[in-house]
Motif scaffolding. Structure first.
Motif, PDB file in Angstrom:
ATOM      1  N   ARG A  91       0.818  -1.219   0.000  1.00 13.13           N
ATOM      2  CA  ARG A  91       0.000   0.000   0.000  1.00 13.13           C
ATOM      3  C   ARG A  91       0.848   1.264   0.000  1.00 13.13           C
ATOM      4  O   ARG A  91       0.397   2.318  -0.452  1.00 13.13           O
ATOM      5  CB  ARG A  91      -0.923   0.016   1.222  1.00 13.13           C
ATOM      6  CG  ARG A  91      -2.076  -0.951   1.140  1.00 13.13           C
ATOM      7  CD  ARG A  91      -2.857  -0.967   2.442  1.00 13.13           C
ATOM      8  NE  ARG A  91      -3.483   0.314   2.713  1.00 13.13           N
ATOM      9  CZ  ARG A  91      -3.377   0.970   3.870  1.00 13.13           C
ATOM     10  NH1 ARG A  91      -2.642   0.478   4.846  1.00 13.13           N
ATOM     11  NH2 ARG A  91      -4.005   2.117   4.045  1.00 13.13           N
ATOM     12  N   ASP A  98      -1.788   2.572  -4.077  1.00 14.94           N
ATOM     13  CA  ASP A  98      -3.004   2.859  -3.316  1.00 14.94           C
ATOM     14  C   ASP A  98      -4.210   2.319  -4.074  1.00 14.94           C
ATOM     15  O   ASP A  98      -4.740   2.970  -4.975  1.00 14.94           O
ATOM     16  CB  ASP A  98      -3.134   4.368  -3.097  1.00 14.94           C
ATOM     17  CG  ASP A  98      -4.358   4.724  -2.260  1.00 14.94           C
ATOM     18  OD1 ASP A  98      -4.886   3.824  -1.588  1.00 14.94           O
ATOM     19  OD2 ASP A  98      -4.774   5.894  -2.294  1.00 14.94           O
ATOM     20  N   PHE A 148      -8.424   1.714   2.789  1.00 14.72           N
ATOM     21  CA  PHE A 148      -8.140   0.528   1.987  1.00 14.72           C
ATOM     22  C   PHE A 148      -9.336  -0.410   2.099  1.00 14.72           C
ATOM     23  O   PHE A 148     -10.164  -0.276   2.999  1.00 14.72           O
ATOM     24  CB  PHE A 148      -6.865  -0.176   2.452  1.00 14.72           C
ATOM     25  CG  PHE A 148      -6.958  -0.754   3.835  1.00 14.72           C
ATOM     26  CD1 PHE A 148      -6.725   0.034   4.948  1.00 14.72           C
ATOM     27  CD2 PHE A 148      -7.291  -2.084   4.027  1.00 14.72           C
ATOM     28  CE1 PHE A 148      -6.827  -0.495   6.226  1.00 14.72           C
ATOM     29  CE2 PHE A 148      -7.393  -2.617   5.297  1.00 14.72           C
ATOM     30  CZ  PHE A 148      -7.156  -1.818   6.400  1.00 14.72           C
TER      31      PHE A 148
END
Length: 376
Positions: A308, A312, A348
């Motif tokens: 991440r 993204d 996320f």
């Protein structure tokens, strides 16, 4: 090879192909609607429909309700007129699947053939695939081909396994399979086509990291609904990210790779039992299994957080382990990712894949179907 959802430019697509695509995606449509949507004359549409009827890949399905004039015929794709076959090759067995033009399974089969790099194996492999073809009872010209999903990186032309350390078949040429199969085949990297299978199911996904939680870990990066290869064919091989320097020895020869901590093999080794028994005991709150699974999720959370920091996007958790993962497990993983995140306000999301252990075989077949739809 690029595995594209769209791989032809508008100028390259014939009227017949454009009309077939419109019918395919609309599911049911009239001749008049095709003419209006594509801004083509009715005679042009009629000529292309005649070609498609002759090919046997579209059909008439009654009539639409009248809007005041003559009822328009319902035109749809004859979804079972063509099939594609996908084969996933693993160490202990192969999975063979046949899908119709909408990607629906017609037949699936597991054949227990232990891999070895020998003529005897390739003959046994070919015999199993040819028998599956016979069992389908489709004429050969109705089968779009055979996609072979292998555990290793594959050359862009689908001819050679350029890195296959897991099964020791680096350098193997497609011909050793083709010589024993009566229909054309091509090679695919199993994780890439497995990711493609999930893309097929999730039209809303644009960018994602696909994590295949199999006996051995795998990964693929999806950018703009395409599997991203980078400048070569080595993009997103997350299984060989160094998680623990000097840690467990990996089959690649290095130490501490993610595969040694977040694969089914590592989970079974740490637990001292097979994955079915493990999750059955975990369901009944076995303390040893809880400890092993907690550690497994900790490692996976670290890896996801590291990814991440570079990319993204959301994550697709799939593969052989996917059917065992509950919503509670995903929530546990999300909390662990949040706890190791450098920036607490980063968003996320996870989603579970839908194809489970059949993803690679189905994905290999789906690529052939996609190529047919856009290349008719």
């Amino acid at each position: 090879m690029r595995i594209d959802t769209f791989y032809k430019t508008e100028s390259e697509i014939s009227y017949t192909n454009r009309i077939f695509q419109e019918i395919y995606f609309q599911k049911s449509i009239s001749k008049q609607e095709i003419s209006k949507l594509l801004q083509l004359s009715l005679p042009t549409v009629g000529q292309s429909l005649k070609e498609l009827y002759t090919l046997g890949i579209i059909q008439k399905n009654g009539y639409f309700e009248s809007t005041g004039g003559r009822k328009a015929e319902v035109i749809s794709v004859a979804s079972k007129a063509k099939v594609a076959i996908g084969v996933s090759l693993l160490r202990e067995f192969i999975t063979i699947t046949a899908l119709d033009l909408y990607g629906q399974p017609i037949k699936e089969k597991i054949c227990y053939i232990s891999f070895e790099r020998s003529d005897a194996y390739y003959r046994a492999f070919g015999k199993a695939v040819n028998q599956f073809i016979d069992e389908l009872k489709y004429p050969d010209n109705a089968i779009l081909g055979i996609g072979l999903a292998v555990q290793g990186l594959v050359s862009q032309d689908g001819q050679t396994i350029i890195s296959g350390d897991l099964l020791g078949y680096t350098g193997t040429d497609r011909s050793v399979f083709q010589n024993n199969i009566r229909l054309p085949c091509r090679l695919f990297h199993d994780t890439e086509v497995a990711a493609y299978a999930e893309l097929w199911e999730f039209p809303d996904i644009q960018n994602a990291v696909y994590i295949a939680l199999n006996q051995n870990l795998g990964g693929a990066l999806i950018v703009g609904r395409q599997v991203f290869h980078g400048d070569g064919v080595n993009s997103c091989i997350i299984e060989h990210m160094r998680l623990i320097p000097g840690g467990r020895k990996c089959y690649c020869g290095q130490y501490g790779c993610l595969d040694g901590y977040c694969s089914i093999n590592s989970l079974e080794s740490d637990a001292g039992m097979d994955v079915n028994t493990f999750f059955e005991k975990l369901k009944h709150s076995d303390s040893h299994c809880q400890e092993v699974f907690d550690r497994f999720l900790n490692y996976l959370a670290l890896a996801i957080n590291n990814i991440r920091m570079v990319i993204d996007c959301e994550f697709i958790l799939a593969g052989f382990l996917q059917p065992y993962l509950t919503q509670e497990h995903l929530q546990m993983l999300a909390k662990k990712v949040s706890s190791v995140a450098s920036f607490k306000n980063m968003t996320f999301s996870f989603r579970r894949g839908v194809h489970g252990p059949n993803a690679a075989a189905r994905g290999a077949a789906l690529v052939l179907i996609s190529n047919y739809i856009y290349g008719l």
